[in-house]
Design a protein around this motif. Structure first.
Motif, PDB file in Angstrom:
ATOM      1  N   LEU A  71      33.238   0.056  31.050  1.00  0.00           N
ATOM      2  CA  LEU A  71      34.664   0.135  30.783  1.00  0.00           C
ATOM      3  C   LEU A  71      34.824   0.378  29.293  1.00  0.00           C
ATOM      4  O   LEU A  71      34.516  -0.489  28.481  1.00  0.00           O
ATOM      5  CB  LEU A  71      35.342  -1.182  31.188  1.00  0.00           C
ATOM      6  CG  LEU A  71      36.854  -1.225  31.086  1.00  0.00           C
ATOM      7  CD1 LEU A  71      37.485  -0.301  32.130  1.00  0.00           C
ATOM      8  CD2 LEU A  71      37.357  -2.647  31.289  1.00  0.00           C
ATOM      9  N   ASP A  72      35.257   1.578  28.931  1.00  0.00           N
ATOM     10  CA  ASP A  72      35.503   1.897  27.523  1.00  0.00           C
ATOM     11  C   ASP A  72      36.940   1.531  27.196  1.00  0.00           C
ATOM     12  O   ASP A  72      37.858   1.846  27.948  1.00  0.00           O
ATOM     13  CB  ASP A  72      35.275   3.389  27.252  1.00  0.00           C
ATOM     14  CG  ASP A  72      33.798   3.754  27.209  1.00  0.00           C
ATOM     15  OD1 ASP A  72      32.954   2.837  27.179  1.00  0.00           O
ATOM     16  OD2 ASP A  72      33.492   4.947  27.207  1.00  0.00           O
ATOM     17  N   ALA A  73      37.115   0.872  26.067  1.00  0.00           N
ATOM     18  CA  ALA A  73      38.440   0.415  25.651  1.00  0.00           C
ATOM     19  C   ALA A  73      38.779   1.027  24.304  1.00  0.00           C
ATOM     20  O   ALA A  73      37.931   1.095  23.413  1.00  0.00           O
ATOM     21  CB  ALA A  73      38.456  -1.107  25.552  1.00  0.00           C
ATOM     22  N   GLU A  74      40.022   1.479  24.179  1.00  0.00           N
ATOM     23  CA  GLU A  74      40.464   2.067  22.915  1.00  0.00           C
ATOM     24  C   GLU A  74      41.960   1.859  22.742  1.00  0.00           C
ATOM     25  O   GLU A  74      42.737   2.020  23.676  1.00  0.00           O
ATOM     26  CB  GLU A  74      40.166   3.562  22.894  1.00  0.00           C
ATOM     27  CG  GLU A  74      40.621   4.195  21.594  1.00  0.00           C
ATOM     28  CD  GLU A  74      40.179   5.633  21.429  1.00  0.00           C
ATOM     29  OE1 GLU A  74      40.374   6.153  20.313  1.00  0.00           O
ATOM     30  OE2 GLU A  74      39.662   6.226  22.378  1.00  0.00           O
ATOM     31  N   LEU A  75      42.366   1.483  21.538  1.00  0.00           N
ATOM     32  CA  LEU A  75      43.783   1.430  21.212  1.00  0.00           C
ATOM     33  C   LEU A  75      44.263   2.836  20.922  1.00  0.00           C
ATOM     34  O   LEU A  75      43.609   3.577  20.182  1.00  0.00           O
ATOM     35  CB  LEU A  75      44.033   0.543  19.989  1.00  0.00           C
ATOM     36  CG  LEU A  75      43.854  -0.950  20.202  1.00  0.00           C
ATOM     37  CD1 LEU A  75      43.987  -1.686  18.875  1.00  0.00           C
ATOM     38  CD2 LEU A  75      44.839  -1.488  21.215  1.00  0.00           C
ATOM     39  N   VAL A  76      45.393   3.213  21.526  1.00  0.00           N
ATOM     40  CA  VAL A  76      45.970   4.536  21.303  1.00  0.00           C
ATOM     41  C   VAL A  76      47.440   4.382  20.935  1.00  0.00           C
ATOM     42  O   VAL A  76      48.078   3.394  21.293  1.00  0.00           O
ATOM     43  CB  VAL A  76      45.811   5.448  22.558  1.00  0.00           C
ATOM     44  CG1 VAL A  76      44.333   5.751  22.824  1.00  0.00           C
ATOM     45  CG2 VAL A  76      46.460   4.837  23.780  1.00  0.00           C
ATOM     46  N   ASP A  77      47.951   5.377  20.204  1.00  0.00           N
ATOM     47  CA  ASP A  77      49.359   5.343  19.807  1.00  0.00           C
ATOM     48  C   ASP A  77      50.291   5.679  20.968  1.00  0.00           C
ATOM     49  O   ASP A  77      51.430   5.207  21.019  1.00  0.00           O
ATOM     50  CB  ASP A  77      49.614   6.326  18.660  1.00  0.00           C
ATOM     51  CG  ASP A  77      48.909   5.893  17.381  1.00  0.00           C
ATOM     52  OD1 ASP A  77      48.746   4.681  17.171  1.00  0.00           O
ATOM     53  OD2 ASP A  77      48.511   6.786  16.610  1.00  0.00           O
ATOM     54  N   ALA A  78      49.807   6.527  21.887  1.00  0.00           N
ATOM     55  CA  ALA A  78      50.653   6.972  22.997  1.00  0.00           C
ATOM     56  C   ALA A  78      49.790   7.221  24.228  1.00  0.00           C
ATOM     57  O   ALA A  78      48.603   7.533  24.124  1.00  0.00           O
ATOM     58  CB  ALA A  78      51.386   8.259  22.612  1.00  0.00           C
ATOM     59  N   VAL A  79      50.384   7.098  25.386  1.00  0.00           N
ATOM     60  CA  VAL A  79      49.709   7.359  26.649  1.00  0.00           C
ATOM     61  C   VAL A  79      49.505   8.866  26.802  1.00  0.00           C
ATOM     62  O   VAL A  79      50.430   9.643  26.589  1.00  0.00           O
ATOM     63  CB  VAL A  79      50.556   6.806  27.821  1.00  0.00           C
ATOM     64  CG1 VAL A  79      49.993   7.240  29.159  1.00  0.00           C
ATOM     65  CG2 VAL A  79      50.657   5.290  27.726  1.00  0.00           C
ATOM     66  N   SER A  80      48.281   9.255  27.151  1.00  0.00           N
ATOM     67  CA  SER A  80      47.969  10.671  27.352  1.00  0.00           C
ATOM     68  C   SER A  80      46.830  10.786  28.358  1.00  0.00           C
ATOM     69  O   SER A  80      45.884   9.999  28.325  1.00  0.00           O
ATOM     70  CB  SER A  80      47.565  11.317  26.032  1.00  0.00           C
ATOM     71  OG  SER A  80      47.085  12.634  26.268  1.00  0.00           O
TER      72      SER A  80
END
Length: 181
Positions: A71-80
């Motif tokens: 399970l790779d986790a990453e904070l993103v600014d917006a859903v894409s």
């Protein structure tokens, strides 16, 4: 555009964001299949290779990777959904992509935003979870509503979103590794 990888956001930043921000929704992407209808209504077919935990600022993007064992986790600014081959293929086939909002079902009655009271990452077997890592086996979040969200990428169709009982069952099945002490 290449999909985000688990190495872009250090785990320490992810954990801080989950503790400091509100969780506002859980979004599951999928396609609207006009060919398979139910009583003449187009059917939404979830494709949870990527799941978003929407925050009051940005989102936590979870991706099933490594043959469904990571399970790779990453904070993103917006859903894409950009950069995920399956979603690009669905768009090319002519099916419409959509996001299913699961928050109301998962959070409990009356909650529109919740704090995480417990963040429980499950590191990959044989590996610790250092501050710079963000590739997990699974992730569990306890919300202030006392509901647990358990994200398991080991499901053949992508990420299975479970509850406290699913988390306990997974822990029993994987008693030799996973949860930090």
């Amino acid at each position: 555009m290449t999909p985000p990888t688990g190495s872009r956001t250090p785990w320490s930043r992810i954990e801080d964001a989950l503790r400091d921000r509100y969780v506002t929704d859980v979004l599951v992407p999928g396609r609207i299949d006009q060919d398979e209808t139910v009583a003449g209504i187009a059917r939404f077919v979830p494709q949870p290779l990527v799941v978003f935990v929407e925050l009051d600022e940005g989102a936590l993007r979870l991706e099933s990777a490594g043959q469904y064992g990571r399970l790779d986790a990453e904070l993103v600014d917006a859903v894409s959904l950009a950069g995920v081959d399956l979603f690009e293929a669905i768009a090319e086939e002519g099916d419409e992509l959509a996001l299913s909002s699961q928050g109301e079902q998962l959070f409990g009655d009356g909650w529109t935003r919740l704090r995480c009271t417990t963040v429980r990452p499950y590191p990959r077997p044989g590996a610790g979870l250092g501050p710079g890592d963000s590739a997990l086996t699974c992730l569990a979040l306890e919300l202030e509503s006392r509901h647990w969200l358990f994200f398991d990428p080991g499901w053949p169709f992508g990420i299975r979103i479970g509850n406290a009982e699913d988390m306990r069952r997974w822990e029993q099945d994987h008693a030799d590794g996973g949860r930090p002490g």
